[in-house]
Enzyme design. Structure first.
Site, PDB file in Angstrom:
ATOM      1  N   ASP A  41      21.354  -3.847   9.529  1.00  0.00           N
ATOM      2  CA  ASP A  41      21.173  -3.926   8.063  1.00  0.00           C
ATOM      3  C   ASP A  41      20.186  -2.824   7.655  1.00  0.00           C
ATOM      4  O   ASP A  41      19.618  -2.138   8.506  1.00  0.00           O
ATOM      5  CB  ASP A  41      20.668  -5.311   7.636  1.00  0.00           C
ATOM      6  CG  ASP A  41      19.266  -5.611   8.158  1.00  0.00           C
ATOM      7  OD1 ASP A  41      18.943  -5.162   9.270  1.00  0.00           O
ATOM      8  OD2 ASP A  41      18.488  -6.284   7.459  1.00  0.00           O
ATOM      9  N   HIS A  43      27.071  -4.353  15.645  1.00  0.00           N
ATOM     10  CA  HIS A  43      26.973  -4.693  14.224  1.00  0.00           C
ATOM     11  C   HIS A  43      25.935  -3.740  13.640  1.00  0.00           C
ATOM     12  O   HIS A  43      24.730  -3.988  13.719  1.00  0.00           O
ATOM     13  CB  HIS A  43      26.527  -6.147  14.066  1.00  0.00           C
ATOM     14  CG  HIS A  43      26.491  -6.604  12.641  1.00  0.00           C
ATOM     15  ND1 HIS A  43      27.604  -7.081  11.996  1.00  0.00           N
ATOM     16  CD2 HIS A  43      25.497  -6.631  11.731  1.00  0.00           C
ATOM     17  CE1 HIS A  43      27.288  -7.403  10.751  1.00  0.00           C
ATOM     18  NE2 HIS A  43      26.004  -7.132  10.556  1.00  0.00           N
ATOM     19  N   ASP A  76      32.049  -8.093  22.231  1.00  0.00           N
ATOM     20  CA  ASP A  76      31.741  -6.745  21.737  1.00  0.00           C
ATOM     21  C   ASP A  76      32.571  -6.479  20.481  1.00  0.00           C
ATOM     22  O   ASP A  76      33.473  -5.661  20.486  1.00  0.00           O
ATOM     23  CB  ASP A  76      32.027  -5.718  22.837  1.00  0.00           C
ATOM     24  CG  ASP A  76      31.643  -4.312  22.408  1.00  0.00           C
ATOM     25  OD1 ASP A  76      30.858  -4.183  21.440  1.00  0.00           O
ATOM     26  OD2 ASP A  76      32.125  -3.347  23.032  1.00  0.00           O
ATOM     27  N   GLU A 131      24.406  -7.414  17.205  1.00  0.00           N
ATOM     28  CA  GLU A 131      23.697  -6.477  16.334  1.00  0.00           C
ATOM     29  C   GLU A 131      22.750  -5.641  17.202  1.00  0.00           C
ATOM     30  O   GLU A 131      22.594  -5.878  18.398  1.00  0.00           O
ATOM     31  CB  GLU A 131      22.902  -7.243  15.261  1.00  0.00           C
ATOM     32  CG  GLU A 131      22.288  -6.321  14.217  1.00  0.00           C
ATOM     33  CD  GLU A 131      21.956  -7.001  12.883  1.00  0.00           C
ATOM     34  OE1 GLU A 131      22.168  -8.219  12.758  1.00  0.00           O
ATOM     35  OE2 GLU A 131      21.486  -6.295  11.972  1.00  0.00           O
TER      36      GLU A 131
HETATM   37  O1  G3I Z   1      13.883 -20.874  19.378  1.00  0.00           O
HETATM   38  C1  G3I Z   1      15.017 -21.654  18.968  1.00  0.00           C
HETATM   39  C2  G3I Z   1      15.404 -22.632  20.024  1.00  0.00           C
HETATM   40  O2  G3I Z   1      14.361 -23.554  20.197  1.00  0.00           O
HETATM   41  C3  G3I Z   1      16.704 -23.332  19.596  1.00  0.00           C
HETATM   42  O3  G3I Z   1      17.140 -24.212  20.614  1.00  0.00           O
HETATM   43  C4  G3I Z   1      17.781 -22.315  19.323  1.00  0.00           C
HETATM   44  C5  G3I Z   1      19.060 -22.956  18.835  1.00  0.00           C
HETATM   45  O4  G3I Z   1      19.731 -22.242  17.837  1.00  0.00           O
HETATM   46  O5  G3I Z   1      17.321 -21.416  18.359  1.00  0.00           O
HETATM   47  C6  G3I Z   1      16.154 -20.707  18.685  1.00  0.00           C
HETATM   48  O6  G3I Z   1      15.816 -19.929  17.583  1.00  0.00           O
HETATM   49  C7  G3I Z   1      16.623 -18.867  17.245  1.00  0.00           C
HETATM   50  C8  G3I Z   1      15.726 -17.653  17.104  1.00  0.00           C
HETATM   51  O7  G3I Z   1      16.426 -16.571  16.590  1.00  0.00           O
HETATM   52  C9  G3I Z   1      15.128 -17.238  18.431  1.00  0.00           C
HETATM   53  O8  G3I Z   1      16.114 -16.824  19.309  1.00  0.00           O
HETATM   54  C10 G3I Z   1      17.332 -19.167  15.942  1.00  0.00           C
HETATM   55  O9  G3I Z   1      18.283 -20.182  16.131  1.00  0.00           O
HETATM   56  C11 G3I Z   1      17.995 -17.943  15.429  1.00  0.00           C
HETATM   57  O10 G3I Z   1      18.572 -18.179  14.162  1.00  0.00           O
HETATM   58  C12 G3I Z   1      16.992 -16.816  15.315  1.00  0.00           C
HETATM   59  O11 G3I Z   1      17.679 -15.652  15.018  1.00  0.00           O
HETATM   60  C13 G3I Z   1      16.987 -14.604  14.397  1.00  0.00           C
HETATM   61  C14 G3I Z   1      17.870 -14.075  13.274  1.00  0.00           C
HETATM   62  O12 G3I Z   1      17.295 -12.923  12.722  1.00  0.00           O
HETATM   63  C15 G3I Z   1      18.087 -15.109  12.176  1.00  0.00           C
HETATM   64  O13 G3I Z   1      16.900 -15.442  11.575  1.00  0.00           O
HETATM   65  C16 G3I Z   1      16.769 -13.510  15.440  1.00  0.00           C
HETATM   66  O14 G3I Z   1      15.819 -13.953  16.400  1.00  0.00           O
HETATM   67  C17 G3I Z   1      16.273 -12.245  14.766  1.00  0.00           C
HETATM   68  O15 G3I Z   1      16.207 -11.225  15.726  1.00  0.00           O
HETATM   69  C18 G3I Z   1      17.225 -11.858  13.645  1.00  0.00           C
HETATM   70  O16 G3I Z   1      16.735 -10.748  13.019  1.00  0.00           O
HETATM   71  C19 G3I Z   1      17.630 -10.073  12.165  1.00  0.00           C
HETATM   72  C20 G3I Z   1      16.961 -10.016  10.808  1.00  0.00           C
HETATM   73  O17 G3I Z   1      16.906 -11.316  10.280  1.00  0.00           O
HETATM   74  C21 G3I Z   1      17.674  -9.054   9.867  1.00  0.00           C
HETATM   75  N1  G3I Z   1      17.871  -7.786  10.460  1.00  0.00           N
HETATM   76  C22 G3I Z   1      18.594  -7.836  11.729  1.00  0.00           C
HETATM   77  C23 G3I Z   1      17.878  -8.668  12.729  1.00  0.00           C
HETATM   78  C24 G3I Z   1      18.591  -8.708  14.076  1.00  0.00           C
HETATM   79  O18 G3I Z   1      19.756  -9.468  14.074  1.00  0.00           O
HETATM   80  O1  9MR Z   2      24.892  -7.876   8.322  1.00  0.00           O
HETATM   81  C1  9MR Z   2      23.767  -8.710   8.299  1.00  0.00           C
HETATM   82  C2  9MR Z   2      22.962  -8.572   9.560  1.00  0.00           C
HETATM   83  O2  9MR Z   2      22.497  -7.256   9.646  1.00  0.00           O
HETATM   84  C3  9MR Z   2      21.822  -9.570   9.577  1.00  0.00           C
HETATM   85  O3  9MR Z   2      21.171  -9.602  10.815  1.00  0.00           O
HETATM   86  C4  9MR Z   2      22.323 -10.969   9.281  1.00  0.00           C
HETATM   87  C5  9MR Z   2      21.159 -11.940   9.148  1.00  0.00           C
HETATM   88  O4  9MR Z   2      20.311 -11.545   8.105  1.00  0.00           O
HETATM   89  O5  9MR Z   2      23.077 -10.993   8.102  1.00  0.00           O
HETATM   90  C6  9MR Z   2      24.199 -10.133   8.117  1.00  0.00           C
HETATM   91  O6  9MR Z   2      24.839 -10.207   6.896  1.00  0.00           O
HETATM   92  C7  9MR Z   2      25.729 -11.283   6.733  1.00  0.00           C
HETATM   93  C8  9MR Z   2      25.128 -12.286   5.790  1.00  0.00           C
HETATM   94  O7  9MR Z   2      23.940 -12.845   6.321  1.00  0.00           O
HETATM   95  C9  9MR Z   2      26.119 -13.370   5.491  1.00  0.00           C
HETATM   96  N1  9MR Z   2      27.347 -12.822   4.982  1.00  0.00           N
HETATM   97  C10 9MR Z   2      27.981 -11.844   5.907  1.00  0.00           C
HETATM   98  C11 9MR Z   2      27.027 -10.715   6.196  1.00  0.00           C
HETATM   99  C12 9MR Z   2      27.583  -9.688   7.201  1.00  0.00           C
HETATM  100  O8  9MR Z   2      28.877  -9.723   7.451  1.00  0.00           O
END
Ligand code: G3I
Ligand code: 9MR
Ligand code: ZN
Length: 536
Positions: A148, A460, A506, A515
């Site tokens: 993103d 992604h 993939d 991503e």
């Molecule tokens: O720690 C819990 C664990 O206890 C639980 O059992 C498990 C079950 O789902 O989840 C674990 O937490 C997860 C956490 O990451 C740590 O791995 C959450 O579910 C999961 O939703 C969370 O995902 C994060 C995601 O954003 C959504 O918030 C990722 O770590 C984080 O790297 C990712 O970051 C995104 C940014 O929001 C937007 N930009 C891209 C970036 C990378 O994808």
């Molecule tokens: O493309 C977005 C990705 O870079 C982020 O990690 C993710 C979580 O913030 O969100 C993705 O965007 C999605 C959005 O959250 C929900 N609608 C679909 C979007 C991408 O296809």
């Protein structure tokens, strides 16, 4: 594919294993001549829970002749080609750093440095405060966070920390240029690239010292090139985590840049102190969740004690002022997890600060506590790795979004423990984690683009998708297997009883599996430098 290897290869010295899922014996053959260079029998490890595979291990640690090879098994399987050589990660080290250049925002990427991935300047319009849209600010620059186009303070501080400590500990590893616009200016490109991000980070600080949590559009951009994303940019409310992170990473930068550019180091220290003052006047945890309808990354947190402890430690080191010792002790007392280097739990960085404290400015007991915790946690992770057929230090329930970062952080923990203890077993554990990331896993992918015969290639990532998803920049790390997929495509395609290590696709749409992001790359900046530095 039934033979899983580190597709980049192995150092001549150190542990070398491959995983077979069929057969009883193997041959290691030379690429080109097809001559058998080594052979052995497979050790049966039985059914592996994380992968659902019947795992058999080929241990060829004792074979140390440099060259290019592949495996054959008596079950008729053939592996990808790989190398055995010194300086195994010399290239990868440069490429995982170069990846950050491709993430640059607020400037054009010229064909000279970006080749076919060049693009025009993006996201330079002023951003408006979400809560007071009449307040507008230039916050151009920095790196796009991931696939993103958001720029998030805590994510930035995390990536910067991995990279700046990688410089502090292994400066000799950063002498070769990586071909970015600043190359040849007399400063290591690792620092040149970090500075690009730091210049942006300065802009994220408000007059009062506090720091905005993020700058993003209200909703994620479409899959267009960055310069075509014209959505309005918003500055989201300040948070105590962002402000403490800012203080910590700016103080760390002041230390790193002290002898390189004293005036830049001075600016960084001043900004750090200003953020610290604000933090100390705002002792209550402050973080504002996304408003309704906003879907950009949250980087939500529930505790800022670890971030505050890191800031205190780095400010103490940067200034030598013992006034920071008391808050350091206070905040550390409230932290239970001392061995993580991620965007939400950060106390591990205090441990890295300790390791970099050559003048012994930090309290002795802090150092002792960390060394003890690091060793104890390494012992736990050794057990976890031993319990897994693929020798990765990840529990079956730990394949979550960004699981590759968990693997890389554990490898970092082995590395920093090894820096203190100097025991071969730690180095071997790091090698095994790298093996996993580079192909010795049940999904059969190298999780770094461009590295390995079967490397993932559909990240992604908005620019990649906008360019037609045909060619991909090298050196990007995937989030990896996730047994709790939460994007539409993966939820649909990953069948419910898929073993966790195989919950990977993939496919570019699968953002919860595939991503890329700055803080999944940065641990590899650290690890490749460590491994190259300590190779025999
Ligand atoms: O720690 C819990 C664990 O206890 C639980 O059992 C498990 C079950 O789902 O989840 C674990 O937490 C997860 C956490 O990451 C740590 O791995 C959450 O579910 C999961 O939703 C969370 O995902 C994060 C995601 O954003 C959504 O918030 C990722 O770590 C984080 O790297 C990712 O970051 C995104 C940014 O929001 C937007 N930009 C891209 C970036 C990378 O994808
Ligand atoms: O493309 C977005 C990705 O870079 C982020 O990690 C993710 C979580 O913030 O969100 C993705 O965007 C999605 C959005 O959250 C929900 N609608 C679909 C979007 C991408 O296809
Ligand atoms: Zn941009």
């Amino acid at each position: 594919m039934a033979i899983q290897i580190n597709q980049v290869g192995y150092y001549p010295k150190g542990k070398k294993t491959a995983v077979f899922t069929a057969g009883t014996a193997y041959e290691l053959c030379e690429t080109g001549t097809d001559q058998v260079a080594w052979k052995g029998t497979l050790a049966d490890r039985g059914l592996d829970a994380a992968s659902g595979d019947q795992v058999r291990i080929a241990d060829f640690t004792d074979f140390d002749r440099e060259g290019s090879y592949y495996f054959k098994s008596d079950a008729g399987e053939v592996s990808c080609h790989f190398e055995i050589r010194r300086e195994l990660y010399r290239d990868l080290k440069k490429e995982v750093l170069k990846a950050f250049y491709y993430q640059r925002c607020g400037c054009g990427l010229s064909a000279r440095y970006a080749g076919e991935f060049a693009h025009a300047c993006c996201h330079t319009a002023p951003a408006a405060e979400l809560e007071h849209p009449e307040v507008k600010k230039d916050v151009s620059g920095g790196w796009h966070d991931a696939g993103d186009y958001g720029r998030y303070t805590t994510a930035a501080a995390t990536a910067l920390a991995h990279m700046l400590y990688a410089y502090l500990f292994f400066p000799q590893e950063w002498e070769e240029p990586v071909d970015i616009p600043e190359s040849g200016n007399g400063v290591a490109d690792l620092l040149n690239e970090c500075r690009y991000e730091l210049e942006w980070l300065f802009k994220m600080q408000k007059e009062d010292g506090s720091v905005y949590h993020k700058v993003t559009s209200f909703n994620h951009a479409n899959f267009v090139m960055p310069e075509e994303d014209k959505r309005d940019l918003y500055l989201f409310p300040v948070s105590t985590v962002a402000t403490a992170d800012f203080a910590a990473v700016m103080a760390l930068s002041a230390r790193v840049f002290e002898k390189i550019d004293a005036s830049f180091a001075g600016r960084a220290l001043q900004a750090a102190q200003k953020a610290w003052e604000w933090s100390e006047h705002h002792p209550d945890f402050l973080f504002v969740s996304n408003p309704k309808g906003c879907n950009t990354g949250e980087y939500d947190d529930t505790c800022d004690t670890d971030e505050r402890a890191w800031a205190a430690a780095e400010l103490l080191l940067a200034t030598g002022d013992q006034a920071y010792a008391q808050p350091l002790a206070k905040y550390l007392a409230g932290v239970s997890e001392l061995t993580v280097f991620g965007w939400s739990e950060m106390a591990g960085f205090v441990g890295l600060a300790v390791l970099s404290d050559t003048k012994q400015i930090l309290p002795e007991e802090t150092g002792k506590r960390f060394l003890h915790e690091f060793e104890a946690k390494c012992a736990d992770y050794e057990q976890l790795a031993d319990a897994c057929g693929y020798e990765v230090a990840l529990g079956e329930d730990e394949y979550t979004w960004g699981s590759n970062m968990t693997v890389a952080m554990r490898a970092m923990l082995f590395a920093v423990t090894d820096m203190r203890k100097g025991e071969e077993k730690y180095r071997n554990r790091i090698l095994s984690q790298m093996d996993y990331l580079l192909g010795k896993n049940a999904a059969g992918y190298s999780y770094v683009t461009g590295y390995g015969e079967h490397a993932f290639s559909h990240p992604h990532n908005r620019p990649t998708v906008a360019m037609g998803d045909k060619k991909v920049m090298k050196g990007f790390v995937s989030g990896g297997a996730n047994s709790h997929p939460c994007d539409e495509k993966a939820e649909w395609l990953i069948l419910p009883d898929t073993p966790p290590m195989k919950c990977y696709l993939d496919i570019w749409e699968c953002y919860s599996l595939n991503e890329i992001t700055i803080y999944w790359n940065s641990p590899l900046v650290f690890l490749t430098a460590y491994l190259e530095h300590t190779q025999e």
